[in-house]
Write a protein that holds these residues in place. Structure first.
Motif, PDB file in Angstrom:
ATOM      1  N   MET A   1       0.831  -1.184   0.000  1.00 39.74           N
ATOM      2  CA  MET A   1       0.000   0.000   0.000  1.00 39.74           C
ATOM      3  C   MET A   1       0.877   1.248   0.000  1.00 39.74           C
ATOM      4  SD  MET A   1      -3.209   0.841   0.289  1.00 39.74           S
ATOM      5  CE  MET A   1      -4.347   1.973   0.890  1.00 39.74           C
ATOM      6  N   LYS A   2       1.999   1.200   0.781  1.00 36.83           N
ATOM      7  CA  LYS A   2       2.896   2.342   0.851  1.00 36.83           C
ATOM      8  C   LYS A   2       3.590   2.581  -0.491  1.00 36.83           C
ATOM      9  CE  LYS A   2       6.385   4.378   3.780  1.00 36.83           C
ATOM     10  NZ  LYS A   2       7.209   4.244   4.947  1.00 36.83           N
ATOM     11  N   ALA A   3       3.931   1.486  -1.162  1.00 34.43           N
ATOM     12  CA  ALA A   3       4.580   1.616  -2.465  1.00 34.43           C
ATOM     13  C   ALA A   3       3.618   2.242  -3.469  1.00 34.43           C
ATOM     14  CB  ALA A   3       5.055   0.250  -2.957  1.00 34.43           C
ATOM     15  N   TRP A   4       2.373   1.860  -3.393  1.00 32.06           N
ATOM     16  CA  TRP A   4       1.361   2.445  -4.288  1.00 32.06           C
ATOM     17  C   TRP A   4       1.220   3.936  -4.015  1.00 32.06           C
ATOM     18  CZ3 TRP A   4      -3.455   4.518  -2.785  1.00 32.06           C
ATOM     19  CH2 TRP A   4      -4.288   4.873  -3.846  1.00 32.06           C
ATOM     20  N   TRP A   5       1.201   4.314  -2.766  1.00 30.43           N
ATOM     21  CA  TRP A   5       1.044   5.727  -2.380  1.00 30.43           C
ATOM     22  C   TRP A   5       2.247   6.551  -2.858  1.00 30.43           C
ATOM     23  CZ3 TRP A   5      -2.707   8.782  -0.836  1.00 30.43           C
ATOM     24  CH2 TRP A   5      -2.405  10.013  -0.264  1.00 30.43           C
ATOM     25  N   VAL A   6       3.436   6.001  -2.750  1.00 38.29           N
ATOM     26  CA  VAL A   6       4.640   6.724  -3.155  1.00 38.29           C
ATOM     27  C   VAL A   6       4.666   6.918  -4.670  1.00 38.29           C
ATOM     28  CG1 VAL A   6       7.194   6.575  -3.217  1.00 38.29           C
ATOM     29  CG2 VAL A   6       5.933   5.955  -1.148  1.00 38.29           C
ATOM     30  N   ARG A   7       4.154   5.986  -5.426  1.00 38.12           N
ATOM     31  CA  ARG A   7       4.144   6.103  -6.882  1.00 38.12           C
ATOM     32  C   ARG A   7       3.207   7.195  -7.371  1.00 38.12           C
ATOM     33  NH1 ARG A   7       3.291   0.041  -8.547  1.00 38.12           N
ATOM     34  NH2 ARG A   7       1.330   0.764  -7.727  1.00 38.12           N
ATOM     35  N   LEU A   8       2.202   7.592  -6.539  1.00 40.79           N
ATOM     36  CA  LEU A   8       1.250   8.625  -6.950  1.00 40.79           C
ATOM     37  C   LEU A   8       1.907   9.994  -6.917  1.00 40.79           C
ATOM     38  CD1 LEU A   8      -1.950   7.535  -4.985  1.00 40.79           C
ATOM     39  CD2 LEU A   8      -1.425   7.112  -7.380  1.00 40.79           C
ATOM     40  N   THR A   9       1.471  10.856  -7.830  1.00 39.64           N
ATOM     41  CA  THR A   9       1.973  12.234  -7.832  1.00 39.64           C
ATOM     42  C   THR A   9       1.288  12.996  -6.697  1.00 39.64           C
ATOM     43  OG1 THR A   9       0.261  13.019  -9.310  1.00 39.64           O
ATOM     44  CG2 THR A   9       2.272  12.180 -10.340  1.00 39.64           C
ATOM     45  N   VAL A  10       1.786  14.162  -6.392  1.00 42.65           N
ATOM     46  CA  VAL A  10       1.230  14.972  -5.315  1.00 42.65           C
ATOM     47  C   VAL A  10      -0.233  15.311  -5.613  1.00 42.65           C
ATOM     48  CG1 VAL A  10       1.419  17.191  -4.113  1.00 42.65           C
ATOM     49  CG2 VAL A  10       3.478  15.925  -4.697  1.00 42.65           C
ATOM     50  N   ARG A  11      -0.509  15.593  -6.849  1.00 46.45           N
ATOM     51  CA  ARG A  11      -1.897  15.915  -7.230  1.00 46.45           C
ATOM     52  C   ARG A  11      -2.813  14.706  -7.035  1.00 46.45           C
ATOM     53  NH1 ARG A  11      -3.692  18.940 -12.768  1.00 46.45           N
ATOM     54  NH2 ARG A  11      -5.915  18.851 -12.359  1.00 46.45           N
ATOM     55  N   GLU A  12      -2.370  13.520  -7.405  1.00 46.66           N
ATOM     56  CA  GLU A  12      -3.161  12.315  -7.216  1.00 46.66           C
ATOM     57  C   GLU A  12      -3.333  11.993  -5.734  1.00 46.66           C
ATOM     58  OE1 GLU A  12      -0.784   9.646  -9.541  1.00 46.66           O
ATOM     59  OE2 GLU A  12      -2.106   9.822 -11.291  1.00 46.66           O
ATOM     60  N   GLN A  13      -2.259  12.194  -4.941  1.00 45.77           N
ATOM     61  CA  GLN A  13      -2.367  11.971  -3.499  1.00 45.77           C
ATOM     62  C   GLN A  13      -3.399  12.910  -2.875  1.00 45.77           C
ATOM     63  OE1 GLN A  13       1.629  12.424  -1.967  1.00 45.77           O
ATOM     64  NE2 GLN A  13       2.241  10.355  -2.575  1.00 45.77           N
ATOM     65  N   SER A  14      -3.401  14.162  -3.310  1.00 50.56           N
ATOM     66  CA  SER A  14      -4.384  15.129  -2.812  1.00 50.56           C
ATOM     67  C   SER A  14      -5.801  14.692  -3.179  1.00 50.56           C
ATOM     68  CB  SER A  14      -4.114  16.518  -3.384  1.00 50.56           C
ATOM     69  OG  SER A  14      -2.850  16.964  -3.013  1.00 50.56           O
ATOM     70  N   SER A  15      -5.961  14.224  -4.423  1.00 44.36           N
ATOM     71  CA  SER A  15      -7.280  13.765  -4.866  1.00 44.36           C
ATOM     72  C   SER A  15      -7.742  12.564  -4.043  1.00 44.36           C
ATOM     73  CB  SER A  15      -7.252  13.385  -6.338  1.00 44.36           C
ATOM     74  OG  SER A  15      -6.954  14.498  -7.140  1.00 44.36           O
ATOM     75  N   VAL A  16      -6.852  11.626  -3.767  1.00 45.07           N
ATOM     76  CA  VAL A  16      -7.192  10.445  -2.978  1.00 45.07           C
ATOM     77  C   VAL A  16      -7.563  10.852  -1.553  1.00 45.07           C
ATOM     78  CG1 VAL A  16      -6.256   8.319  -1.978  1.00 45.07           C
ATOM     79  CG2 VAL A  16      -5.887   8.822  -4.388  1.00 45.07           C
ATOM     80  N   LEU A  17      -6.829  11.799  -0.965  1.00 40.40           N
ATOM     81  CA  LEU A  17      -7.152  12.261   0.391  1.00 40.40           C
ATOM     82  C   LEU A  17      -8.513  12.950   0.444  1.00 40.40           C
ATOM     83  CD1 LEU A  17      -3.711  13.603   1.694  1.00 40.40           C
ATOM     84  CD2 LEU A  17      -4.997  11.634   2.507  1.00 40.40           C
ATOM     85  N   VAL A  18      -8.798  13.795  -0.540  1.00 40.44           N
ATOM     86  CA  VAL A  18     -10.103  14.468  -0.575  1.00 40.44           C
ATOM     87  C   VAL A  18     -11.220  13.439  -0.731  1.00 40.44           C
ATOM     88  CG1 VAL A  18     -11.538  16.023  -1.946  1.00 40.44           C
ATOM     89  CG2 VAL A  18      -9.190  16.667  -1.382  1.00 40.44           C
ATOM     90  N   LEU A  19     -11.000  12.462  -1.602  1.00 36.82           N
ATOM     91  CA  LEU A  19     -11.987  11.407  -1.787  1.00 36.82           C
ATOM     92  C   LEU A  19     -12.168  10.596  -0.496  1.00 36.82           C
ATOM     93  CD1 LEU A  19     -13.914   9.885  -3.659  1.00 36.82           C
ATOM     94  CD2 LEU A  19     -11.987   8.438  -4.300  1.00 36.82           C
ATOM     95  N   ALA A  20     -11.091  10.296   0.200  1.00 34.47           N
ATOM     96  CA  ALA A  20     -11.171   9.538   1.456  1.00 34.47           C
ATOM     97  C   ALA A  20     -11.957  10.322   2.513  1.00 34.47           C
ATOM     98  CB  ALA A  20      -9.773   9.204   1.966  1.00 34.47           C
ATOM     99  N   VAL A  21     -11.711  11.613   2.619  1.00 37.43           N
ATOM    100  CA  VAL A  21     -12.457  12.446   3.564  1.00 37.43           C
ATOM    101  C   VAL A  21     -13.943  12.467   3.190  1.00 37.43           C
ATOM    102  CG1 VAL A  21     -12.780  14.818   4.377  1.00 37.43           C
ATOM    103  CG2 VAL A  21     -10.479  13.837   4.258  1.00 37.43           C
TER     104      VAL A  21
END
Length: 156
Positions: A1-21
């Motif tokens: 899961m951590k490897a998947w998160w690291v591969r994401l760009t900052v913009r994708e990580q932000s999108s995933v966090l907003v979606l999770a919230v």
């Protein structure tokens, strides 16, 4: 899961966090807020119905107290069963049991009677017929506004 998160760009990580919230907020809404709001609405409706019943009972009790202060007619030597049969028919109440007592009283059982009709019948027996209620037991029947009642009636 951590490897998947690291591969994401900052913009994708932000999108995933907003979606999770958003998903967490939605889950809280569905799991907690919505059922509590529905329960609150049901309780408010039940409270309103109880308040309306209380107002009706208060009005009826005020009428009874007021009528007791006045003079009530007294029946002498009349047939108690005949009076009860005539008056229940007049108010549309069906008698399921009519049992004479040892002391000259009469026990009447009414089932699935409208409460308003029962109250009017009781008022008529006490105020117009001059009868005395030795015992009255009223319980709620299956439907709203319907009651089962056992009334022991005596002559003064």
């Amino acid at each position: 899961m951590k490897a998947w998160w690291v591969r994401l760009t900052v913009r994708e990580q932000s999108s995933v966090l907003v979606l999770a919230v958003a998903v967490v907020v939605w889950l809280l809404w569905v799991a907690l807020w919505s059922p509590m709001a529905a329960k609150r609405d049901r309780m408010a409706e039940q409270n309103s119905a109880t308040a309306e019943t209380l107002v009706r009972v208060d009005a009826l009790s005020a009428l009874v107290l007021q009528a007791r202060e006045g003079n009530t007619p007294v029946r002498s030597g009349s047939n108690l069963a005949a009076v009860v049969n005539q008056s229940t028919a007049r108010y549309g109440l069906s008698v399921s049991r009519l049992q004479p007592g040892a002391r000259g009283d009469l026990q009447v059982r009414l089932e699935s009677a409208r409460f308003a009709d029962l109250a009017a019948w009781l008022h008529q027996l006490e105020m117009r017929e001059g009868l005395v209620f030795v015992e009255v037991a009223i319980t709620q029947a299956g439907s709203a506004g319907l009651v089962n009642a056992t009334v022991r009636i005596g002559q003064p």
